[in-house]
Design an enzyme around this catalytic site. Structure first.
Site, mmCIF file in Angstrom:
data_model
loop_
_atom_site.group_PDB
_atom_site.id
_atom_site.type_symbol
_atom_site.label_atom_id
_atom_site.label_comp_id
_atom_site.label_asym_id
_atom_site.label_seq_id
_atom_site.Cartn_x
_atom_site.Cartn_y
_atom_site.Cartn_z
ATOM 1 N N SER A 1 21.402 -29.829 30.198
ATOM 2 C CA SER A 1 20.346 -29.654 31.209
ATOM 3 C C SER A 1 19.020 -29.639 30.464
ATOM 4 O O SER A 1 18.699 -28.661 29.798
ATOM 5 C CB SER A 1 20.515 -28.320 31.940
ATOM 6 O OG SER A 1 21.773 -28.223 32.541
ATOM 7 N N LYS B 1 19.339 -31.395 38.841
ATOM 8 C CA LYS B 1 19.770 -30.111 38.265
ATOM 9 C C LYS B 1 18.648 -29.061 38.417
ATOM 10 O O LYS B 1 18.914 -27.889 38.719
ATOM 11 C CB LYS B 1 20.130 -30.305 36.794
ATOM 12 C CG LYS B 1 20.431 -29.041 36.021
ATOM 13 C CD LYS B 1 21.782 -28.432 36.374
ATOM 14 C CE LYS B 1 21.982 -27.113 35.641
ATOM 15 N NZ LYS B 1 23.271 -26.506 35.840
ATOM 16 N N LYS C 1 15.170 -20.919 30.487
ATOM 17 C CA LYS C 1 15.033 -22.267 29.899
ATOM 18 C C LYS C 1 14.918 -23.311 31.013
ATOM 19 O O LYS C 1 14.035 -24.160 31.010
ATOM 20 C CB LYS C 1 16.249 -22.520 29.003
ATOM 21 C CG LYS C 1 16.279 -23.825 28.267
ATOM 22 C CD LYS C 1 17.010 -24.927 28.977
ATOM 23 C CE LYS C 1 18.502 -24.714 29.104
ATOM 24 N NZ LYS C 1 19.205 -25.878 29.678
HETATM 25 P P1 NAD Z 1 25.869 -23.326 23.872
HETATM 26 O O1 NAD Z 1 24.677 -22.748 23.209
HETATM 27 O O2 NAD Z 1 27.103 -22.493 24.043
HETATM 28 O O3 NAD Z 1 26.335 -24.636 23.046
HETATM 29 C C1 NAD Z 1 25.448 -25.546 22.462
HETATM 30 C C2 NAD Z 1 26.103 -26.091 21.188
HETATM 31 O O4 NAD Z 1 25.245 -27.102 20.637
HETATM 32 C C3 NAD Z 1 26.282 -25.033 20.095
HETATM 33 O O5 NAD Z 1 27.634 -25.057 19.659
HETATM 34 C C4 NAD Z 1 25.308 -25.469 18.995
HETATM 35 O O6 NAD Z 1 25.762 -25.149 17.680
HETATM 36 C C5 NAD Z 1 25.243 -26.972 19.216
HETATM 37 N N1 NAD Z 1 24.038 -27.639 18.717
HETATM 38 C C6 NAD Z 1 22.738 -27.294 18.911
HETATM 39 N N2 NAD Z 1 21.929 -28.233 18.360
HETATM 40 C C7 NAD Z 1 22.725 -29.178 17.819
HETATM 41 C C8 NAD Z 1 22.477 -30.410 17.125
HETATM 42 N N3 NAD Z 1 21.236 -30.842 16.890
HETATM 43 N N4 NAD Z 1 23.538 -31.122 16.717
HETATM 44 C C9 NAD Z 1 24.805 -30.695 16.948
HETATM 45 N N5 NAD Z 1 25.111 -29.549 17.595
HETATM 46 C C10 NAD Z 1 24.077 -28.814 18.019
HETATM 47 O O7 NAD Z 1 25.372 -23.922 25.266
HETATM 48 P P2 NAD Z 1 26.239 -24.214 26.592
HETATM 49 O O8 NAD Z 1 26.339 -22.990 27.406
HETATM 50 O O9 NAD Z 1 27.461 -24.981 26.219
HETATM 51 O O10 NAD Z 1 25.213 -25.168 27.388
HETATM 52 C C11 NAD Z 1 25.026 -26.525 27.060
HETATM 53 C C12 NAD Z 1 24.160 -27.142 28.153
HETATM 54 O O11 NAD Z 1 24.849 -27.030 29.405
HETATM 55 C C13 NAD Z 1 22.808 -26.439 28.338
HETATM 56 O O12 NAD Z 1 21.817 -27.392 28.586
HETATM 57 C C14 NAD Z 1 23.035 -25.541 29.534
HETATM 58 O O13 NAD Z 1 21.844 -25.272 30.263
HETATM 59 C C15 NAD Z 1 24.002 -26.396 30.351
HETATM 60 N N6 NAD Z 1 24.835 -25.621 31.281
HETATM 61 C C16 NAD Z 1 25.390 -24.429 30.904
HETATM 62 C C17 NAD Z 1 26.169 -23.705 31.810
HETATM 63 C C18 NAD Z 1 26.785 -22.393 31.414
HETATM 64 O O14 NAD Z 1 27.253 -21.662 32.311
HETATM 65 N N7 NAD Z 1 26.848 -22.039 30.130
HETATM 66 C C19 NAD Z 1 26.373 -24.193 33.109
HETATM 67 C C20 NAD Z 1 25.837 -25.431 33.463
HETATM 68 C C21 NAD Z 1 25.065 -26.137 32.540
#
Ligand code: NAD
Length: 295
Positions: A95, A171, A239
């Protein structure tokens, strides 16, 4: 299909697992090596960079926190575009800001890479079940090519919303409605308790009426239990609302309610509640009024 997956956090890991289960080959990369261990044990191959993921894949998915992370993973040195062959497809499921999707897609197009923005709604439980709701922007023909084989292996629905950026705009619309709806529930149930009416009775009385919503059904019981275990964290919603407000400023759309709820969430974060579920908006009202909805 040979799929690359970058970003194996809360959402990315179960999504990647579902694609593996569907029979796709998979190469993965995450900045935190420990986040790759489970999926490697399931049969994925670890890469040492985003570039290597692209070199080994026909289609790459990114699932990263926000615009700068996707920007870096795709466009920086050792990034996806350095390893991509012409004809590769990139689906960014993070997102992020719609303007960032458009900027990254323009760079992809120059290298012959076709990019979709495809953020999701549903959170970790639906990522595990493979029943996310997916909103997609980009070329319709590319969407049709990946819909059944890839998107519907991680989601229950995938809707094409328009050109690149339209997925993330959709979104942001979702995130405005969720945030303002939770704030309205917190305000309304604080009134009930202040006036001496049992919030449980209020909930039962109105849940079949016009005020009912999926948000009210999910979040008001949490407020009544005083349970703010995430779920969806205040930090993550801040965010998203930051991207909402930036986008509103860019396109000239007034967002007074979003701005107000953003400041409520910022107050909660300053209070040490950034890791609370967003139902914690009830605590903003508790602080103002001295009245708590729950126990
Ligand atoms: P998270 O922080 O758990 O996971 C992100 C991952 O990306 C981490 O493992 C981190 O080490 C990795 N990362 C960061 N920068 C990187 C890079 N340059 N190269 C490689 N790896 C890298 O986040 P999440 O909860 O999985 O969310 C991911 C996306 O999904 C976000 O944009 C969030 O808004 C969206 N989202 C989350 C939820 C939720 O409930 N958690 C629901 C819907 C949407």
């Amino acid at each position: 299909m040979r799929i690359g997956f970058i970003g194996l956090g809360i959402m990315g890991k179960p999504m990647a697992k579902n694609l593996l289960k569907a029979g796709h080959g998979m190469t993965v990369y995450d900045l935190a090596a420990s986040n790759m261990e489970e999926i490697i044990a399931d049969g994925a191959i670890a890469a040492a960079s985003c570039r290597e993921v692209a070199e080994k894949s026909e289609l790459v998915i990114t699932m990263l926190p926000n615009s700068p992370h996707v920007h870096s993973a795709v466009l920086s040195e050792n990034g996806v575009l350095e390893g991509a062959k012409s004809g590769m497809i990139l689906i960014d499921m993070s997102s992020i800001a719609p303007a960032a999707s458009q900027e990254i897609e323009a760079a992809c197009r120059e290298k012959g890479v076709q990019m979709l923005d495809a953020p999701v709604s549903g959170g970790e439980p639906k990522a595990i079940d493979g029943t996310l709701a997916i909103m997609v922007g980009g070329d319709k023909a590319v969407f049709e090519r990946v819909k059944d084989e890839v998107l519907l292996k991680v989601g229950a629905s995938a809707v094409h919303c328009g050109a690149v950026g339209a997925g993330n705009t959709t979104k942001l619309v979702n995130q405005i409605i969720v945030a303002c709806n939770i704030a309205a529930c917190a305000e309304a149930f604080t009134l009930a308790v202040s006036a001496g009416v049992d919030p449980e009775m209020v909930f039962q009385a109105i849940r079949g009426g016009l005020a009912a919503s999926a948000v009210m059904n999910a979040k008001v019981p949490m407020m009544m239990e005083g349970n703010f275990t995430p779920g969806f964290k205040i930090d993550l919603h801040i965010k998203d609302l930051g991207n909402v407000l930036d986008t509103g400023h860019n396109v000239g759309a007034p967002l007074p309610m979003t701005a107000m709820v953003m400041e409520m969430m910022q107050t909660l974060r300053a209070d040490g509640r950034g890791s609370d579920d967003h139902a914690s908006l009830a605590n903003y009202y508790a602080k103002l009024s001295g009245i708590t909805i729950g126990v």
